[in-house]
Design an enzyme around this catalytic site. Structure first.
Site, PDB file in Angstrom:
ATOM      1  N   TRP A  99       0.902  -1.389  -0.093  1.00 56.77           N
ATOM      2  CA  TRP A  99       0.045  -0.018   0.102  1.00 56.77           C
ATOM      3  C   TRP A  99       0.899   1.238   0.053  1.00 56.77           C
ATOM      4  CZ3 TRP A  99      -3.932  -2.024  -1.705  1.00 56.77           C
ATOM      5  CH2 TRP A  99      -4.672  -3.265  -1.269  1.00 56.77           C
ATOM      6  N   ASP A 166      -1.262   6.632   6.580  1.00 53.07           N
ATOM      7  CA  ASP A 166      -2.299   5.650   6.226  1.00 53.07           C
ATOM      8  C   ASP A 166      -2.179   4.703   7.410  1.00 53.07           C
ATOM      9  OD1 ASP A 166      -3.792   3.759   5.151  1.00 53.07           O
ATOM     10  OD2 ASP A 166      -2.769   3.174   3.555  1.00 53.07           O
ATOM     11  N   LYS A 190     -11.267  -2.364   8.582  1.00 56.85           N
ATOM     12  CA  LYS A 190     -10.460  -2.798   9.646  1.00 56.85           C
ATOM     13  C   LYS A 190     -10.886  -2.620  10.978  1.00 56.85           C
ATOM     14  CE  LYS A 190      -7.019  -3.357   6.020  1.00 56.85           C
ATOM     15  NZ  LYS A 190      -7.859  -4.309   5.218  1.00 56.85           N
TER      16      LYS A 190
END
Length: 356
Positions: A99, A166, A190
């Site tokens: 990511w 992030d 999540k």
């Protein structure tokens, strides 16, 4: 049979969140209508937005001068929205996984990107150290937790420029010093809500500095000025997020979930480190994720991989298979996962080892 949900995302939600979200789907705020069908402009849903904003600020101790935004597009859209809005001349990025790598790719479309360090050389199995971040960078971007590779940065980095993070997979699991940040973002699926909404916390005085024209929907100021109501927001995930935020506050907030995260991770890592069958992928204990524990069978037992997954399935343990780029196993220990599920997994590991 009770299920023990270790999926990496979408992932486990608290019973509190699921129960109260179902009630809102059936009869939202005693309106006789479902939250799925009521106007987002109604006073009842505006109250949801207001409370969700307030709880994010309270639980994370967000200071004045930051806006809380609820946006679509997932964290992947933020890979471009961050540099679109915040990259004036140069940004620094840390490459610690898939990511982070994708965020770097998008940022390069908007200006100079200094990749200060990368752990790609060892399949992202460690957190780089000893790198230097340029003081003239507009921001330093890092991914706090790497779901695929099982590494995590547990403290806010000390660098000579503002931070952007992030935090999709570990937000609400530790305290954040917002004095260091101009933006934090997190896909919800999540530690917060079902997939479909992304939480963005952005410092207002960091906006409006770029010279480029920003499309209306990609400009943080658009959403900040309209309270995330410029267009129809993803109402159901936001409503579910509100239930999770209420649950977090009721349970004791970030400090309590920080404690639980450490306890769950320690229990599982101890079992792995003391095993003759399993071994951890991330060797440096300081780099290990508390959210995603990645482990494999020792080479001489690798042929038992499918057998262990089947063994776990028989005991109600689901979502344990590792990402294809790493293999082996991955146990995701997000905030909603009770320590009892970790205990069941540890017992399964010991019984499987005894059997073989």
């Amino acid at each position: 049979m009770k299920k023990h949900n270790f999926y990496a995302g979408p992932s486990i939600l608290s019973e509190y969140t699921i129960k109260n979200t179902i009630e809102g789907i059936v009869n939202f705020a005693d309106t006789g209508l479902s939250v799925l069908e009521i106007s987002h402009r109604s006073k009842q849903f505006q109250a949801v937005m207001d409370e969700a904003d307030a709880l994010v600020k309270e639980i994370l101790n967000v200071p004045e001068g930051f806006s809380v935004l609820w946006l679509g597009g997932g964290a992947s859209l933020q890979f471009c929205m961050i540099p679109f809005n915040l990259l004036v001349k140069k940004a620094a990025y840390l490459d610690t996984g898939t990511w982070a790598h994708k965020a770097i790719k998008e940022a390069k479309l908007f200006g100079e990107v200094d990749v200060v360090a990368s752990s790609e050389d060892a399949n992202y199995s460690y957190i780089p150290k000893g790198y230097s971040v340029p003081a003239d960078a507009d921001y330093f971007h890092y991914t706090s937790n790497n779901t695929i590779y099982g590494t995590e940065i547990l403290t806010d980095p000390d660098v000579p420029c503002p931070l952007v993070a992030d935090m999709s997979s570990d937000i609400f699991s530790r305290e954040i010093d917002f004095s260091k940040y101009i933006a934090v973002y997190a896909g919800a699926q999540k530690n917060l809500a079902p997939a479909g909404v992304t939480l963005v916390i952005v410092r207002d005085d960091a906006l409006g500095k770029v010279q480029r024209a920003i499309p209306t929907m990609l400009d943080y100021r658009t959403h900040a000025s309209k309270g995330s109501m410029f267009n129809t927001p993803p109402v159901l995930p936001i409503f579910a997020a509100l239930q999770t935020l209420r649950y977090y506050k009721e349970q004791g907030g970030v400090k309590e979930f920080d404690r639980r995260a450490t306890a769950k991770a320690q229990l599982l890592y101890d079992a792995i480190d003391n095993s003759r069958l399993f071994e951890a992928v991330v060797k440096d204990k300081a780099d290990r994720s508390r959210m995603n524990v990645v482990f494999v069978l020792r080479p001489e037992y690798k042929e038992l991989e499918k057998d262990f997954v089947d063994f776990c399935t028989e005991r109600g343990i689901v979502g344990i298979k590792g990402h294809r780029s790493v293999g082996g196993f991955r146990a995701s220990l997000y905030n909603a996962l009770p320590i009892e599920s970790v205990q069941v997994l540890v017992e399964a590991m010991r019984d499987f080892e005894y059997k073989h």
